[in-house]
Design a protein around this motif. Structure first.
Motif, PDB file in Angstrom:
ATOM      1  N   GLU A  91      -6.577   5.858   3.917  1.00 44.41           N
ATOM      2  CA  GLU A  91      -5.521   6.662   3.288  1.00 44.41           C
ATOM      3  C   GLU A  91      -6.069   7.508   2.143  1.00 44.41           C
ATOM      4  O   GLU A  91      -5.618   8.621   1.921  1.00 44.41           O
ATOM      5  CB  GLU A  91      -4.431   5.727   2.743  1.00 44.41           C
ATOM      6  CG  GLU A  91      -3.625   5.043   3.831  1.00 44.41           C
ATOM      7  CD  GLU A  91      -2.655   5.991   4.514  1.00 44.41           C
ATOM      8  OE1 GLU A  91      -1.857   6.630   3.834  1.00 44.41           O
ATOM      9  OE2 GLU A  91      -2.731   6.111   5.762  1.00 44.41           O
ATOM     10  N   SER A  92      -7.022   6.959   1.425  1.00 40.54           N
ATOM     11  CA  SER A  92      -7.509   7.698   0.256  1.00 40.54           C
ATOM     12  C   SER A  92      -8.626   8.667   0.632  1.00 40.54           C
ATOM     13  O   SER A  92      -9.004   9.509  -0.170  1.00 40.54           O
ATOM     14  CB  SER A  92      -8.007   6.726  -0.815  1.00 40.54           C
ATOM     15  OG  SER A  92      -9.081   5.990  -0.269  1.00 40.54           O
ATOM     16  N   GLY A  93      -9.114   8.554   1.850  1.00 41.38           N
ATOM     17  CA  GLY A  93     -10.284   9.357   2.212  1.00 41.38           C
ATOM     18  C   GLY A  93      -9.950  10.550   3.085  1.00 41.38           C
ATOM     19  O   GLY A  93     -10.847  11.168   3.660  1.00 41.38           O
ATOM     20  N   GLU A 150      -7.663  -3.410   3.025  1.00 41.81           N
ATOM     21  CA  GLU A 150      -8.758  -2.656   2.380  1.00 41.81           C
ATOM     22  C   GLU A 150      -9.163  -1.459   3.242  1.00 41.81           C
ATOM     23  O   GLU A 150      -9.417  -0.369   2.744  1.00 41.81           O
ATOM     24  CB  GLU A 150      -9.996  -3.555   2.202  1.00 41.81           C
ATOM     25  CG  GLU A 150      -9.797  -4.728   1.242  1.00 41.81           C
ATOM     26  CD  GLU A 150      -9.532  -4.254  -0.170  1.00 41.81           C
ATOM     27  OE1 GLU A 150     -10.251  -3.333  -0.596  1.00 41.81           O
ATOM     28  OE2 GLU A 150      -8.600  -4.765  -0.798  1.00 41.81           O
ATOM     29  N   LEU A 151      -9.229  -1.703   4.548  1.00 48.04           N
ATOM     30  CA  LEU A 151      -9.616  -0.623   5.461  1.00 48.04           C
ATOM     31  C   LEU A 151      -8.612   0.532   5.379  1.00 48.04           C
ATOM     32  O   LEU A 151      -8.986   1.700   5.272  1.00 48.04           O
ATOM     33  CB  LEU A 151      -9.697  -1.165   6.902  1.00 48.04           C
ATOM     34  CG  LEU A 151      -9.870  -0.146   8.023  1.00 48.04           C
ATOM     35  CD1 LEU A 151     -11.151   0.660   7.871  1.00 48.04           C
ATOM     36  CD2 LEU A 151      -9.860  -0.835   9.394  1.00 48.04           C
ATOM     37  N   LEU A 210       0.830  -1.214   0.000  1.00 50.81           N
ATOM     38  CA  LEU A 210       0.000   0.000   0.000  1.00 50.81           C
ATOM     39  C   LEU A 210       0.865   1.265   0.000  1.00 50.81           C
ATOM     40  O   LEU A 210       0.355   2.373   0.066  1.00 50.81           O
ATOM     41  CB  LEU A 210      -0.897   0.040   1.249  1.00 50.81           C
ATOM     42  CG  LEU A 210      -1.962  -1.043   1.385  1.00 50.81           C
ATOM     43  CD1 LEU A 210      -2.698  -0.878   2.708  1.00 50.81           C
ATOM     44  CD2 LEU A 210      -2.950  -0.971   0.233  1.00 50.81           C
ATOM     45  N   GLY A 211       2.176   1.043  -0.010  1.00 54.07           N
ATOM     46  CA  GLY A 211       3.085   2.198  -0.012  1.00 54.07           C
ATOM     47  C   GLY A 211       3.323   2.767   1.373  1.00 54.07           C
ATOM     48  O   GLY A 211       3.795   3.899   1.513  1.00 54.07           O
TER      49      GLY A 211
END
Ligand code: N01
Length: 538
Positions: free
Chosen positions: A461-463, A455-456, A34-35
Motif C-alpha cells: 500500500e505504501s509503495g 506487513e506485506l 491498516l485502514g
C-alpha cells in the motif's frame, strides 16, 4: 454502496476475507487496522469457523487452553478466563464471540453466506467475488481464511440414501444437539472426532457399534477444571508463555525431550513415557526428540501405548483390534481422549473391524459389512475432511487468464510459504498447504501468517504497488523443500489426511510444512527483509 438482504452495507472493497474462524477474525481486525475496507463472508450462522460447526458431543481442543488463544493483545489475555485445561467447543466459541464483540468486528461480517466464486479480472486488476446470496463485489485483495479441516467428507457408501434413520457428520453437527437416548447408534470412523464422541454417545445410547478401519493411537487428555490460583498464575505468566510458544517448533509450551528414545535404558524410557501418559495430552511423543524421525524410537513409543490399551481393555481380542500396527505413532494425528479405550469394556459397545470385514452397504435400517448386518437408528459419520485443499476447491477460484485453482492444483497443491500461489495475484491463503498450520498449535501459525500478510500489505500500500504475486520458481522451490523435509520424517508412512490419502483419487502430496514454526518464521522474516523475495511486486 448497496445493501444485502440483511441490510449490511457493502461497498466495493479493499479486502474480502472468506471465513470467520480464528484466521478470518484476526484478518479482519488486522486489515481494518491498516485502514482497508474489509468484509468477511462466512457460511455459518455465527463466528467460530471449525469451532462453530464441530458441536459433536465431546468436541474439545487437544491444545491447552492457555496456548490456544490469540496473543496479539495482552489485555485480551488478562480479561479472558479459561475454565478448563483443554477447552470444550462451547468455550472456544464463546471466546471467539467475545473477540468479535471486543474488537467490534461483527459489522464487518456477513453470516450465512457462502462464497461461490472469486475471479481475477485481468482488465481491472481486481477480484470479483460472488456468494450464494447474490453478493457480487470487487476487491483488491482476497484472503482465504477457509480452514484446514472445514470441508466435511462422507464417503460414498452404497445405499446410503436409502437409510431411514438419522445421520450426522461430526463436523456439521446440529446446533441443538442430538438426543441418542433409546437409540442404536453406528459410528463410522475412529480419528480425533470419533475418539472424542464415542464415549459420550455410549453414555446415552442403548447400543453403539463402532466401525473401525484403522486403529488409532490415543492418549488420555486428563482434562480438568482450572482452579482460581491456576487461572491467576496463567495470567501472570502470559508474557513468558507467549515468548515460549513463539520460540517453539509446535507453538505450544509442551516441554520437549532432547535425547533419543533409544539412547536411554528401557527403564528410563518407560518412566519417561509413563510420566507423559500420567500428565496427559499429546506431548507423549515429545518425551524424546526423535520419535517422529527414528523408526526404533517410534516403535518404543508405539509399544508403550499398545501396552496401555491392553491394560485398559478387558477383552484381549478387542484390545488387539484396537492396537494400531504398522503405522508409526504420530504419523497420523495423535488422538487425545477421555475414556475412549475403556468405553469398549461396556456391554452395549461393539467394535467392528472393517478392514477385516468391509462395509458393503448401508440399507434402510442397518450398516451391512461382508460378515454381518448391524441394525441401527442413527449413523454418525466421524469420517473426517477433504483437508487443507477441500474448502478452497469448493470455491470456483480463477486467477490470471481464467486459470482455475482446481486445475492448477490437480496434481497437488502448490504454494509459496503456504500463503500464495503463482497466477493468483493479491490472493492469500491463511494456513494453507505448505504452511506449518496443522502440525502446530494452529492459532500460533495463523497469527504469524496474518501479521506477516499485514506487513506485506503495508509495504504494497505504501509503495504504490498494485499486485503482489508469488513466482513459479519460488513456489516450486518451496514445494520441493516441504517434500524434502517430509521424507526425512515418518509422516509419509501413514495413509493420513496430511497426504490426502483419506480421499479417494486425491493426489498424494504431503501438504503441511514439517520443519517447525521457528524455521518457518525465520524463512518468512528473511523473505520480507529481502523485499519479498520470491514475489513480484508490480
Ligand atoms: O477425521 P480423521 P477426524 N470407511 O480423518 C475413517 C482435527 N481434530 O474428524 O484412518 C471406514 O482423522 C478413517 O479411517 P482411516 C485433528 O487434526 C482435532 O476424526 O482412513 N472408515 C478414520 O478413522 C484430526 O486429525 C480434534 O482408515 C472410514 C476416520 O474415518 C482432524 O481434525 C478433534 C472411511 C476419519 O478420521 C480430523 O479428525 C477432532 C470409510 N470409507 C478433530 N473413510 C481435537 O482438537 C474414513 N474413515 C481433539
Amino acid at each position: 454502496m448497496r445493501a444485502d438482504e440483511r441490510g449490511d452495507a457493502i461497498a466495493d472493497l479493499d479486502v474480502v476475507v472468506v471465513g470467520a474462524g480464528f484466521s478470518g477474525l484476526h484478518a479482519l481486525h488486522r486489515m481494518r487496522g491498516l485502514g482497508l475496507a474489509t468484509r468477511v463472508f462466512e457460511a455459518g450462522g455465527g463466528v467460530g469457523g471449525t469451532w462453530f460447526w464441530n458441536r459433536y458431543p465431546g468436541a474439545r481442543c487437544d491444545v491447552e487452553s492457555w496456548d490456544y488463544s490469540y496473543s496479539f493483545d495482552p489485555e485480551l489475555d488478562q480479561e479472558w478466563e479459561w475454565s478448563e485445561r483443554y477447552p470444550a467447543q462451547p468455550e472456544i466459541r464463546a471466546y471467539l464471540d467475545h473477540v468479535a464483540d471486543r474488537y467490534r468486528l461483527r459489522d464487518g461480517i456477513t453470516l450465512d453466506t457462502r462464497v461461490t466464486s472469486a475471479h481475477f479480472d485481468d482488465g481491472t486488476g481486481l477480484w470479483r467475488v460472488r456468494t450464494d446470496r447474490g453478493h457480487d463485489v470487487t476487491a483488491r485483495y482476497v484472503v482465504m481464511a477457509t480452514g484446514c479441516l472445514s470441508a466435511a467428507r462422507i464417503p460414498d457408501f452404497r445405499g446410503a440414501e436409502r437409510f431411514r434413520g438419522r445421520t450426522y457428520h461430526t463436523g456439521q453437527w446440529p446446533e441443538d444437539g442430538v438426543d441418542f437416548r433409546g437409540s442404536h447408534v453406528a459410528v463410522i470412523g475412529t480419528g480425533s472426532s470419533g475418539v472424542q464422541a464415542i464415549p459420550l454417545i455410549a453414555e446415552q445410547a442403548t447400543s453403539v457399534t463402532v466401525f473401525q478401519r484403522t486403529a488409532t493411537f490415543s492418549v488420555p487428555a486428563r482434562n480438568r477444571a482450572l482452579s482460581p490460583q491456576e487461572q491467576r498464575r496463567i495470567k501472570e505468566t502470559y508474557p513468558e508463555r507467549r515468548r515460549l510458544t513463539r520460540d517453539s517448533p509446535t507453538g505450544t509450551t509442551v516441554v520437549r525431550g532432547d535425547r533419543s528414545a533409544i539412547e536411554v535404558s528401557p527403564e528410563e524410557r518407560r518412566v519417561a513415557f509413563e510420566q507423559r501418559w500420567e500428565h496427559g495430552g499429546s506431548g507423549l511423543p515429545a518425551a524424546f526428540d526423535d520419535v517422529l524421525l527414528n523408526p526404533r524410537s517410534n516403535d518404543a513409543a508405539a509399544e508403550f501405548v499398545r501396552s496401555k490399551i491392553r491394560e485398559i481393555v478387558e477383552d484381549p481380542q478387542v484390545a488387539e483390534r484396537l492396537c494400531p500396527q504398522g503405522v508409526p505413532i504420530g504419523a497420523k494425528r495423535l488422538c487425545v481422549d477421555t475414556g475412549y479405550y475403556a468405553t469398549y469394556n461396556a456391554e452395549h459397545v461393539e467394535l467392528v473391524d472393517v478392514r477385516e470385514n468391509p462395509i458393503e452397504e448401508i440399507t434402510a435400517e442397518a450398516v451391512r459389512t461382508s460378515a454381518r448386518t448391524h441394525p441401527c437408528d442413527a449413523i454418525v459419520f466421524a469420517t473426517g475432511y477433504d483437508a487443507m485443499t477441500g474448502a478452497l476447491a469448493r470455491i470456483d477460484i480463477r486467477g490470471r487468464n481464467g486459470l482455475s485453482l482446481r486445475e492448477k492444483w490437480s496434481a497437488g497443491p502448490v504454494t509459496y510459504l503456504g500463503l500464495a500461489t503463482a497466477g493468483f495475484p493479491n490472493l492469500f491463503v491463511v494456513a494453507g498447504p505448505g504452511s506449518p498450520s496443522v502440525l502446530t498449535n494452529v492459532v500460533v501459525s495463523i497469527e504469524h501468517h496474518v501479521e506477516w500478510l499485514g506487513e506485506l500489505l503495508t509495504r504494497v500500500e505504501s509503495g504504490g504497488i498494485r499486485h503482489v504475486e508469488a513466482t513459479e520458481e519460488a513456489e516450486a522451490r518451496w514445494v520441493e523443500h516441504v517434500n524434502e523435509l517430509a521424507v526425512r520424517t515418518l509422516y509419509p508412512q501413514a495413509n493420513s489426511w496430511y497426504l490426502g490419502a483419506n480421499v479417494p483419487g486425491k493426489p498424494q502430496v504431503f501438504m503441511p510444512y514439517p520443519g517447525g514454526l521457528v524455521a518457518y518464521r525465520e524463512t518468512c522474516a528473511r523473505v520480507a527483509e529481502r523485499d519479498y523475495e520470491g514475489f513480484t511486486l508490480t
